[in-house]
Design a protein around this motif. Structure first.
Motif, PDB file in Angstrom:
ATOM      1  N   LEU A   1       0.895  -1.212   0.001  1.00 12.50           N
ATOM      2  CA  LEU A   1       0.106   0.131   0.008  1.00 12.50           C
ATOM      3  C   LEU A   1       0.924   1.245   0.033  1.00 12.50           C
ATOM      4  O   LEU A   1       0.227   2.546  -0.188  1.00 12.50           O
ATOM      5  CB  LEU A   1      -0.995   0.071   1.174  1.00 12.50           C
ATOM      6  N   GLY A   2       2.210   1.014   0.184  1.00 17.27           N
ATOM      7  CA  GLY A   2       2.870   2.288   0.383  1.00 17.27           C
ATOM      8  C   GLY A   2       4.424   1.858   0.547  1.00 17.27           C
ATOM      9  O   GLY A   2       4.219   0.772   1.419  1.00 17.27           O
ATOM     10  N   ILE A   3       5.373   2.675   0.444  1.00  9.67           N
ATOM     11  CA  ILE A   3       6.708   2.430   0.901  1.00  9.67           C
ATOM     12  C   ILE A   3       7.156   3.426   1.920  1.00  9.67           C
ATOM     13  O   ILE A   3       7.274   4.757   1.483  1.00  9.67           O
ATOM     14  CB  ILE A   3       7.682   2.338  -0.117  1.00  9.67           C
ATOM     15  N   ALA A   4       7.395   3.239   3.092  1.00  4.94           N
ATOM     16  CA  ALA A   4       7.891   4.038   4.056  1.00  4.94           C
ATOM     17  C   ALA A   4       9.234   4.278   4.169  1.00  4.94           C
ATOM     18  O   ALA A   4      10.173   3.967   4.918  1.00  4.94           O
ATOM     19  CB  ALA A   4       7.510   3.343   5.536  1.00  4.94           C
ATOM     20  N   HIS A   5       9.587   5.018   2.974  1.00  2.07           N
ATOM     21  CA  HIS A   5      11.126   5.276   2.557  1.00  2.07           C
ATOM     22  C   HIS A   5      10.915   6.621   1.729  1.00  2.07           C
ATOM     23  O   HIS A   5      10.023   7.032   0.998  1.00  2.07           O
ATOM     24  CB  HIS A   5      11.871   4.276   2.050  1.00  2.07           C
ATOM     25  N   PRO A   6      11.851   7.712   2.017  1.00  3.90           N
ATOM     26  CA  PRO A   6      12.035   8.748   1.117  1.00  3.90           C
ATOM     27  C   PRO A   6      11.923   8.544  -0.501  1.00  3.90           C
ATOM     28  O   PRO A   6      11.493   9.293  -1.254  1.00  3.90           O
ATOM     29  CB  PRO A   6      13.156   9.562   1.488  1.00  3.90           C
ATOM     30  N   GLU A   7      12.384   7.189  -0.803  1.00  8.55           N
ATOM     31  CA  GLU A   7      12.430   7.115  -2.279  1.00  8.55           C
ATOM     32  C   GLU A   7      11.861   5.362  -2.508  1.00  8.55           C
ATOM     33  O   GLU A   7      11.699   4.683  -1.652  1.00  8.55           O
ATOM     34  CB  GLU A   7      13.952   6.936  -2.693  1.00  8.55           C
TER      35      GLU A   7
END
Length: 326
Positions: free
Chosen positions: A225-231
């Motif tokens: 559902l999403g990546i918990a990282h700046p990139e």
């Protein structure tokens, strides 16, 4: 005592002190002279165990001594950390661990945190990923808050009590304005049972990473559902970051090496140099990134200390929203 005897004793004491310092200096300069024990506070086969073994095997080449991994699971990963905390500060007993050191104190399991150790070096970060099963109505992380508001008290989030994902969801709720009273946190003893629960659609959401969920993301069983990282992650280029979705949050499992408090600085520097050199190996980098869904991030000395201080502050803020008794 006569003045001549006093002078002689003072001179001998000075010589003895100088000799002691010289021996100590020589001993540190020759470090390491024997095998080094690396305590891993988890059982064999998990991402933490495999990553530390992989990098340590390469670091041995620079050190010129063997690094012997010792799995010491138990007491919520505090059996191993306590063993290292109480070990002699000579550089021959190290701890390979992560955020759990601070999490255990915040949960009230132990009375010590990062400050009970000398930080050697940060090595990797494994990026965390909120997930749902493939049949779920929610398609991305920015839809979770609305889904909870439409189904108050019915939405189930899995977590391992007082572990990384427990803190992940507390921070996620805070960032997205979700009231903890409107969700159901379902505790599981380990990641394997969380995987089974999400697969059976017994829960709505779980937090995984590529080591634990990558195969299920790839075959479509679970939806990232999403990546918990700046990139964005190279292995999942179509999945947006949480920040792209309007959720100002990064979250990862940050693994590093620690030594007992009081370990000499030159020993810490020697270890940091060896691990830093190991991470320059392209094959090691490739395996960390492609097999274990992690990123290489090397910090040592004051930089690593500053990172730990900032990390613990963020965890402490998240802990304010957690009832560790339930």
């Amino acid at each position: 005592m006569t003045r001549s005897k006093l002078t002689l004793n003072t001179t001998l004491a000075a010589i003895g002190l100088a000799s002691s310092l010289a021996i100590t200096s020589t001993a540190h300069a020759d470090y390491p002279e024997q095998d080094i024990r690396l305590i891993i506070p988890y059982g064999p086969g998990g991402a933490t165990d495999i990553l530390f073994r992989l990098i340590s095997q390469e670091a041995e080449k620079t050190l010129g001594a063997s690094i012997i991994p010792v799995n010491m699971a138990g007491a919520g990963a505090t059996l191993g950390s306590r063993n290292v905390k109480d070990a002699a500060p000579d550089g021959y007993t190290l701890l390979g661990s992560h955020d759990t050191i601070a999490l255990s104190k915040l949960a009230g399991t132990v009375d010590y945190s990062f400050d009970a150790f000398e930080p050697v070096a940060l090595l990797t970060q494994t990026i965390n990923i909120p997930a749902s099963h493939s049949n779920h109505a929610v398609q991305s992380a920015d839809q979770i808050a609305d889904y909870v508001r439409d189904n108050p008290g019915q939405v189930r989030f899995s977590m391992i009590p007082s572990s990384t994902d427990h803190f992940f969801w507390a921070q996620f709720f805070q960032e997205t304005g979700i009231d903890m009273a409107d969700v159901r946190l379902v505790g599981y003893p380990d990641t394997g049972e969380q995987v089974s629960a999400l697969m059976a659609e017994e829960i709505d959401f779980a937090m995984f990473n590529l080591p634990s969920g990558g195969a299920f993301f790839e075959d479509g069983t679970f939806r990232a559902l999403g990546i918990a990282h700046p990139e964005r992650l190279d292995s999942m280029p179509d999945v947006p970051t949480l920040r792209e979705l309007g959720i100002e949050m990064d979250h990862s499992t940050s693994r590093g090496i620690f030594a007992p408090l009081g370990t000499p600085q030159d020993v810490l520097d020697t270890l940091a140099d060896a691990y830093g050199t190991a991470l320059e190996n392209e094959q090691v980098q490739s395996r960390i990134e492609n097999e274990f869904g992690s990123v290489v991030r090397f910090l040592a000395g004051e930089d690593y200390q500053a990172f730990l201080t900032e990390n613990e502050a963020a965890l402490s803020a998240a802990a304010e929203n957690i009832d560790f008794q339930n």
